[in-house]
Design an enzyme around this catalytic site. Structure first.
Site, mmCIF file in Angstrom:
data_model
loop_
_atom_site.group_PDB
_atom_site.id
_atom_site.type_symbol
_atom_site.label_atom_id
_atom_site.label_comp_id
_atom_site.label_asym_id
_atom_site.label_seq_id
_atom_site.Cartn_x
_atom_site.Cartn_y
_atom_site.Cartn_z
ATOM 1 N N ALA A 26 1.043 -1.191 0.100
ATOM 2 C CA ALA A 26 -0.062 0.013 0.109
ATOM 3 C C ALA A 26 0.786 1.149 0.000
ATOM 4 O O ALA A 26 0.427 2.256 -0.667
ATOM 5 C CB ALA A 26 -0.981 -0.157 1.051
ATOM 6 N N GLN A 60 0.504 -6.540 -3.720
ATOM 7 C CA GLN A 60 -0.419 -6.709 -2.872
ATOM 8 C C GLN A 60 -1.549 -5.787 -2.918
ATOM 9 O O GLN A 60 -2.557 -6.033 -2.441
ATOM 10 C CB GLN A 60 0.325 -6.588 -1.195
ATOM 11 C CG GLN A 60 1.366 -7.575 -1.056
ATOM 12 C CD GLN A 60 1.885 -7.224 0.421
ATOM 13 O OE1 GLN A 60 1.574 -7.743 1.613
ATOM 14 N NE2 GLN A 60 2.933 -6.549 0.459
ATOM 15 N N ASP A 77 -5.555 -2.056 -6.383
ATOM 16 C CA ASP A 77 -5.888 -0.684 -6.943
ATOM 17 C C ASP A 77 -5.675 -0.667 -8.704
ATOM 18 O O ASP A 77 -5.838 0.444 -9.399
ATOM 19 C CB ASP A 77 -5.277 0.488 -6.350
ATOM 20 C CG ASP A 77 -3.876 0.354 -6.154
ATOM 21 O OD1 ASP A 77 -3.058 -0.106 -7.025
ATOM 22 O OD2 ASP A 77 -3.060 0.836 -5.128
ATOM 23 N N HIS A 119 -3.371 -10.187 -4.308
ATOM 24 C CA HIS A 119 -4.495 -10.117 -3.470
ATOM 25 C C HIS A 119 -5.732 -9.699 -4.273
ATOM 26 O O HIS A 119 -6.673 -9.317 -3.920
ATOM 27 C CB HIS A 119 -4.634 -9.225 -2.266
ATOM 28 C CG HIS A 119 -3.572 -9.504 -1.293
ATOM 29 N ND1 HIS A 119 -3.033 -8.773 -0.504
ATOM 30 C CD2 HIS A 119 -2.927 -10.637 -0.988
ATOM 31 C CE1 HIS A 119 -2.162 -9.298 0.365
ATOM 32 N NE2 HIS A 119 -2.138 -10.623 0.034
ATOM 33 N N SER A 176 5.624 -1.522 1.838
ATOM 34 C CA SER A 176 5.053 -2.602 2.508
ATOM 35 C C SER A 176 5.359 -2.977 3.958
ATOM 36 O O SER A 176 6.506 -2.563 4.215
ATOM 37 C CB SER A 176 4.982 -4.124 1.959
ATOM 38 O OG SER A 176 4.136 -4.952 2.738
ATOM 39 N N SER A 177 4.224 -3.054 4.752
ATOM 40 C CA SER A 177 4.543 -3.264 6.276
ATOM 41 C C SER A 177 5.008 -4.887 6.472
ATOM 42 O O SER A 177 5.928 -5.039 7.414
ATOM 43 C CB SER A 177 3.587 -3.031 7.280
ATOM 44 O OG SER A 177 2.405 -4.098 6.837
ATOM 45 N N ASN A 217 11.067 1.485 2.472
ATOM 46 C CA ASN A 217 9.692 1.890 3.230
ATOM 47 C C ASN A 217 10.050 2.779 4.245
ATOM 48 O O ASN A 217 11.033 2.891 4.609
ATOM 49 C CB ASN A 217 9.412 0.584 3.947
ATOM 50 C CG ASN A 217 7.695 0.404 4.359
ATOM 51 O OD1 ASN A 217 7.240 0.567 3.490
ATOM 52 N ND2 ASN A 217 7.642 0.369 5.594
ATOM 53 N N ASP A 240 10.723 7.914 1.202
ATOM 54 C CA ASP A 240 9.440 8.000 0.310
ATOM 55 C C ASP A 240 9.595 7.348 -0.695
ATOM 56 O O ASP A 240 10.585 7.523 -1.412
ATOM 57 C CB ASP A 240 9.206 9.394 0.024
ATOM 58 C CG ASP A 240 7.549 9.624 -0.355
ATOM 59 O OD1 ASP A 240 6.699 10.162 0.311
ATOM 60 O OD2 ASP A 240 7.423 9.149 -1.515
HETATM 61 P P1 OAD Z 1 0.252 -1.570 5.053
HETATM 62 O O1 OAD Z 1 -0.538 -0.460 5.122
HETATM 63 O O2 OAD Z 1 0.390 -2.553 5.995
HETATM 64 O O3 OAD Z 1 1.884 -1.012 4.902
HETATM 65 C C1 OAD Z 1 1.956 -0.066 4.302
HETATM 66 C C2 OAD Z 1 3.606 0.562 4.553
HETATM 67 O O4 OAD Z 1 4.039 1.515 3.428
HETATM 68 C C3 OAD Z 1 3.737 0.978 5.617
HETATM 69 O O5 OAD Z 1 4.947 0.408 6.475
HETATM 70 C C4 OAD Z 1 4.255 2.558 5.657
HETATM 71 O O6 OAD Z 1 5.060 3.102 6.399
HETATM 72 C C5 OAD Z 1 4.707 2.553 4.406
HETATM 73 N N1 OAD Z 1 4.521 3.708 3.448
HETATM 74 C C6 OAD Z 1 3.454 4.413 3.481
HETATM 75 N N2 OAD Z 1 3.359 5.731 2.780
HETATM 76 C C7 OAD Z 1 4.796 5.365 2.105
HETATM 77 C C8 OAD Z 1 5.619 6.465 1.131
HETATM 78 N N3 OAD Z 1 5.277 7.453 0.665
HETATM 79 N N4 OAD Z 1 6.914 5.938 0.766
HETATM 80 C C9 OAD Z 1 7.356 4.535 1.328
HETATM 81 N N5 OAD Z 1 6.853 3.972 2.381
HETATM 82 C C10 OAD Z 1 5.476 4.208 2.486
HETATM 83 O O7 OAD Z 1 0.061 -2.227 3.613
HETATM 84 P P2 OAD Z 1 0.715 -3.512 2.904
HETATM 85 O O8 OAD Z 1 1.902 -3.992 3.615
HETATM 86 O O9 OAD Z 1 0.464 -3.502 1.430
HETATM 87 O O10 OAD Z 1 -4.658 -7.353 2.484
HETATM 88 O O11 OAD Z 1 -0.575 -4.489 3.665
HETATM 89 C C11 OAD Z 1 -0.576 -6.004 3.330
HETATM 90 C C12 OAD Z 1 -1.980 -6.175 3.135
HETATM 91 O O12 OAD Z 1 -2.743 -5.856 4.299
HETATM 92 C C13 OAD Z 1 -2.759 -5.667 2.136
HETATM 93 O O13 OAD Z 1 -2.735 -6.185 0.821
HETATM 94 C C14 OAD Z 1 -4.394 -5.805 2.505
HETATM 95 C C15 OAD Z 1 -4.089 -5.424 4.155
HETATM 96 O O14 OAD Z 1 -4.964 -5.962 4.959
HETATM 97 C C16 OAD Z 1 -5.766 -7.656 1.795
HETATM 98 O O15 OAD Z 1 -6.341 -6.927 1.267
HETATM 99 C C17 OAD Z 1 -6.074 -9.082 1.575
#
Ligand code: OAD
Length: 266
Positions: A22, A100, A103, A139, A212-213, A236, A253
């Site tokens: 995300a 993941q 969009d 996903h 991604s987290s 990240n 970023d």
């Molecule tokens: P998360 O929301 O868990 O993590 C997003 C990460 O992006 C966080 O660690 C932020 O620090 C980082 N972040 C945000 N903005 C940023 C930027 N501009 N530059 C660099 N880093 C940035 O999202 P995902 O890891 O994608 O599942 O979450 C995994 C899954 O959990 C998703 O696919 C979804 C969710 O529940 C399903 O829908 C099945």
């Protein structure tokens, strides 16, 4: 610096794979799930599980409309990080994007880079159709729905409109219930999809985990698998559980780090 040495490795590598989350779409305005103001602070994850969908499809669809509006209520455009990855791919440096995100913005960025009309539609069902590199949507894609009985896929918007008008749960012509074409919590990823992702992680010489987290399985296990005999880089804003396995950790970023990386590779 770190990105320079990473760029040199990408230049030498025969297989380079990116895993995105995300965070890569956050600069486009798409909400993230965790962290400050994450979606799961406003919505109860438990309402959107596969178990709930099966038990109470009408209630699921009723609640899901609010989540869909929060996530996709406005039209989003790919940002500089999506575009830089698509350019790296077009230039032959990146073999696959495993995402993941649901969009569709990697496909839009690829269409834009290829000069095709990036009209925001995302109707492709073939994982690699219309792209010169592989885009694996782990996903699924939230812009589509799928009938649980006949498997027919269609644009999500009209189906969400029906649900909003009280047609709960919305059904396909065949009588089957529609489900958002995404993997819900508690639902298995399609076997072929996770297997392909594991193959890509295993084959990669350089694996880039971006935005991604890295806490949701099975995606979160891919970086460690790739690090076993390849170079792992984590880009990240926040710390991740995979940072310890990474040769390069870039806390920046994505819209700065990824375009910079692309500049350094060329
Ligand atoms: P998360 O929301 O868990 O993590 C997003 C990460 O992006 C966080 O660690 C932020 O620090 C980082 N972040 C945000 N903005 C940023 C930027 N501009 N530059 C660099 N880093 C940035 O999202 P995902 O890891 O994608 O599942 O979450 C995994 C899954 O959990 C998703 O696919 C979804 C969710 O529940 C399903 O829908 C099945």
């Amino acid at each position: 610096d770190d990105l320079e040495s990473l760029a040199a490795e990408i230049d030498r590598a025969s297989t380079v794979v990116a895993l995105t989350g995300a965070g890569i779409s956050a600069p486009s305005g798409v909400p993230t799930f965790r962290g400050d103001d994450g979606v799961w602070e406003h919505f109860d994850e438990g309402q959107f599980t596969y178990g709930r969908f099966q038990r109470d499809p009408a209630g699921f669809w009723d609640d899901r409309g609010d989540l869909q509006r929060e996530l996709f209520g406005e039209a989003y455009e790919p940002n500089a990080a999506h575009v830089a990855l698509a350019e790296l791919a077009a230039e032959g440096y990146l073999d696959a994007v495993v995402t993941q995100n649901t969009d569709g913005l990697h496909r839009d960025a690829t269409a834009r880079v290829r000069g095709a009309t990036a009209d925001g539609e995302n109707d492709t069902t073939d994982e690699s159709e219309g792209t010169d590199h592989e885009i694996l949507e782990l996903h699924g894609n939230a812009r589509r729905v799928r009938c649980v009985d006949c498997g027919r896929r269609q644009d999500a918007d009209p189906v969400f409109e029906r649900a909003e008008d009280g047609d709960l749960p919305p059904r396909c012509d065949c009588g089957g219930t529609f489900k958002p074409d995404v993997v819900l919590f508690g639902e298995q990823l399609p076997g072929a999809v996770i297997q392909r992702a594991r193959t890509l992680a295993g084959e990669s010489d350089v694996f880039l985990a971006i935005g991604s987290s890295l806490v949701v399985q099975p995606a979160a296990s891919l970086p460690r698998q790739a690090a076993a005999d390849g170079t792992l880089a984590v880009i990240n804003l926040e710390e991740t559980p995979c940072d310890g396995d990474a040769a390069v950790v870039c806390r920046a970023d994505v819209t700065e780090a990824v375009p910079r990386l692309r500049e350094l590779v060329r």
